[in-house]
Design an enzyme around this catalytic site. Structure first.
Site, PDB file in Angstrom:
ATOM      1  N   PRO A 151      -4.199   0.939  18.877  1.00  0.00           N
ATOM      2  CA  PRO A 151      -3.984   0.348  17.553  1.00  0.00           C
ATOM      3  C   PRO A 151      -3.972   1.322  16.382  1.00  0.00           C
ATOM      4  O   PRO A 151      -3.481   0.982  15.307  1.00  0.00           O
ATOM      5  CB  PRO A 151      -5.147  -0.638  17.413  1.00  0.00           C
ATOM      6  CG  PRO A 151      -6.210  -0.121  18.318  1.00  0.00           C
ATOM      7  CD  PRO A 151      -5.489   0.545  19.460  1.00  0.00           C
TER       8      PRO A 151
ATOM      9  N   TYR B  88       4.052   6.689   9.747  1.00  0.00           N
ATOM     10  CA  TYR B  88       3.257   5.508   9.423  1.00  0.00           C
ATOM     11  C   TYR B  88       4.116   4.434   8.759  1.00  0.00           C
ATOM     12  O   TYR B  88       3.994   3.251   9.055  1.00  0.00           O
ATOM     13  CB  TYR B  88       2.096   5.907   8.504  1.00  0.00           C
ATOM     14  CG  TYR B  88       0.970   4.899   8.461  1.00  0.00           C
ATOM     15  CD1 TYR B  88      -0.205   5.090   9.182  1.00  0.00           C
ATOM     16  CD2 TYR B  88       1.065   3.754   7.681  1.00  0.00           C
ATOM     17  CE1 TYR B  88      -1.249   4.174   9.142  1.00  0.00           C
ATOM     18  CE2 TYR B  88       0.034   2.826   7.633  1.00  0.00           C
ATOM     19  CZ  TYR B  88      -1.119   3.042   8.369  1.00  0.00           C
ATOM     20  OH  TYR B  88      -2.145   2.121   8.316  1.00  0.00           O
TER      21      TYR B  88
ATOM     22  N   LYS C  27       1.216   0.245  15.025  1.00  0.00           N
ATOM     23  CA  LYS C  27       2.641   0.224  15.380  1.00  0.00           C
ATOM     24  C   LYS C  27       3.067  -0.991  16.204  1.00  0.00           C
ATOM     25  O   LYS C  27       4.264  -1.287  16.295  1.00  0.00           O
ATOM     26  CB  LYS C  27       3.003   1.501  16.146  1.00  0.00           C
ATOM     27  CG  LYS C  27       3.205   2.700  15.238  1.00  0.00           C
ATOM     28  CD  LYS C  27       4.551   2.659  14.546  1.00  0.00           C
ATOM     29  CE  LYS C  27       4.670   3.641  13.418  1.00  0.00           C
ATOM     30  NZ  LYS C  27       4.505   3.054  12.088  1.00  0.00           N
TER      31      LYS C  27
ATOM     32  N   HIS D  74       0.849  -1.189   0.000  1.00  0.00           N
ATOM     33  CA  HIS D  74       0.000   0.000   0.000  1.00  0.00           C
ATOM     34  C   HIS D  74       0.888   1.243   0.000  1.00  0.00           C
ATOM     35  O   HIS D  74       1.661   1.452   0.922  1.00  0.00           O
ATOM     36  CB  HIS D  74      -0.905   0.031   1.233  1.00  0.00           C
ATOM     37  CG  HIS D  74      -2.045  -0.936   1.154  1.00  0.00           C
ATOM     38  ND1 HIS D  74      -3.072  -0.958   2.056  1.00  0.00           N
ATOM     39  CD2 HIS D  74      -2.324  -1.921   0.258  1.00  0.00           C
ATOM     40  CE1 HIS D  74      -3.936  -1.901   1.723  1.00  0.00           C
ATOM     41  NE2 HIS D  74      -3.497  -2.515   0.652  1.00  0.00           N
TER      42      HIS D  74
ATOM     43  N   TYR E 272      -9.175   5.637   6.990  1.00  0.00           N
ATOM     44  CA  TYR E 272      -9.337   6.080   8.369  1.00  0.00           C
ATOM     45  C   TYR E 272     -10.397   7.171   8.346  1.00  0.00           C
ATOM     46  O   TYR E 272     -10.157   8.262   7.832  1.00  0.00           O
ATOM     47  CB  TYR E 272      -8.015   6.640   8.908  1.00  0.00           C
ATOM     48  CG  TYR E 272      -6.964   5.585   9.205  1.00  0.00           C
ATOM     49  CD1 TYR E 272      -6.216   5.006   8.183  1.00  0.00           C
ATOM     50  CD2 TYR E 272      -6.721   5.171  10.512  1.00  0.00           C
ATOM     51  CE1 TYR E 272      -5.252   4.037   8.462  1.00  0.00           C
ATOM     52  CE2 TYR E 272      -5.750   4.200  10.797  1.00  0.00           C
ATOM     53  CZ  TYR E 272      -5.027   3.644   9.773  1.00  0.00           C
ATOM     54  OH  TYR E 272      -4.078   2.694  10.046  1.00  0.00           O
TER      55      TYR E 272
END
Ligand code: DHB
Length: 385
Positions: free
Chosen positions: A288, A380, A292, A68, A197
């Site tokens: 969550p 990220y 990570k 991704h 998200y």
């Protein structure tokens, strides 16, 4: 070397040590099947993938995982993409933690590693002696006592090992959150090509994936939610209501698993006491949002394998302190990132229009600023070693 915990952290450490010619025994009180069947997170940083492939664990992640190059942030009626590849030249992989576990266990077995699942009565003792001791009973009841140069507690967030460190020798930092995630697995095709998200007036939702035919989704809920009180229809209505505002419609299907995941931020410092070292969730937990947990565990053991090998070669304790110091720098950055993502995307329990509008403005600031988007992308996809 005695390693307590046969999840990804313990198995990866054992694998990395074996590559340096260092023997270890790994014990876990769960069975292989119990670990394999626990649904866990699914995002690997680029360096975590490289670690699996370059150290010869397996390249299955490259064949069966999904790369991704970004995520979507949904808020205030829109979807905005954070382009990891364009912003920081990196990406992540969708590859479930259970697959990482399966690959690591297979690699240990292939290389003749000593890994024992389903043990009982595990205890670590004499932690500040030259040779601490690991005691346990095998799955068939045979008792063992092994004196080790070092012990490593990679035994998860409820760590027995951590509790063996005297309370006045560990500093514990905590944060509890007033919400949790309702997580589901469902039989449906993908609703979006990348993770979404989604911030909404009804609370947060995360649309993730597993395979072409199986999807993983979450939505913010009360920590005391009873999953049995939620029918499939009610779950789908809630998820749809939280993503539709941002222009997304989910493809629905039968829900095969539902669980509530509690949120906590936690760090135990230092990650060492005497001849015991802690790694992964045994030493720290993140909420969550940001995925990570597993990545931090793998980053811990990469540093730990190096420090252990330096310690064994020199006998110098400072290499063990170095491990804790180096690992904690990344741990705290990940704590901050996970906290930030969580607080930016989840509605406070006592929600006010101020909170809602401020969060929308925060998200808009992130997506409209190249610097802020790049910061999110950098965190990220994972910090350099
Ligand atoms: C998943 C879990 C996460 O916590 C996250 O931030 C992204 C994805 C998952 O399970 O797919």
């Amino acid at each position: 070397m005695g390693i307590i915990g046969g999840g990804p952290a313990g198995l990866m450490l054992s694998h990395l040590l074996a590559r340096r010619g260092i023997d270890s025994v790994v014990v876990d009180d769960r069975t292989y099947t119990e670990i394999e069947q626990t649904v866990r997170a699914g995002i690997l940083e680029a360096d975590s993938v490289r670690m699996l492939v370059d150290t010869g664990v397996s390249d299955r992640v490259l064949r069966e995982g999904d790369q991704h190059a970004g995520i979507e942030l949904g808020f205030d009626g829109q979807l905005a993409r954070i382009d990891f590849a364009g912003l920081v030249g990196s990406s992540v992989w969708l590859y479930p933690q259970t697959d990482v576990f399966v690959d690591l266990a297979a690699a240990r077995s292939r290389d003749g590693g000593d890994v024992r699942f389903g043990v009982s009565d595990t205890i670590v003792d004499d932690l500040d002696a030259e040779l601490p001791v690991l005691r346990f009973a095998d799955a068939d009841g045979a008792r063992h006592e092994i004196r080790c140069r070092l012990l490593v507690g990679a035994d998860g967030s409820r760590s027995m090992c951590r509790h063996r460190i005297p309370e006045d020798r560990r500093q514990q930092s905590f944060r509890e959150y007033p919400f949790a995630w309702f997580g589901i697995l469902c039989e449906a095709s993908k609703s979006a090509p990348e993770l979404v998200y989604s911030h909404s007036e009804r609370g947060f939702a995360l649309i993730s994936q597993r395979t072409e035919a199986m999807q993983r989704m979450y939505f913010q809920c009360d920590p005391d939610t009873d999953v049995d009180a939620w029918s499939d229809d009610r779950i789908w209505a809630e998820l749809q209501a939280r993503v539709n505002v941002n222009g997304l419609e989910l493809i629905e299907g039968p829900i095969t698993s539902r669980t509530v995941l509690r949120f906590r931020s936690f760090v135990c410092e230092p990650m060492r006491y005497g001849r015991l070292l802690l790694a992964g969730d045994a030493a720290h937990t993140v909420p969550p949002t940001g995925a990570k947990g597993l990545n931090l565990a793998l980053a811990d053991v990469r540093v730990l394998a190096e420090s252990i090998s330096q310690f064994l070669a020199s006998g110098l304790d400072r290499h063990l302190d170095d491990y804790s110091r180096r690992a904690l720098q990344r741990v705290w950055k990940a704590q901050h990132f996970s906290y930030w993502m969580t607080s930016m995307l989840h509605l406070p329990v006592e929600r006010s229009s101020f909170d809602l509008r401020r969060q929308q403005a925060e998200l808009r600031s992130v997506v409209e600023s190249r610097a802020a988007s790049a910061y999110l992308a950098e965190c990220y996809t994972g910090w350099p070693r």
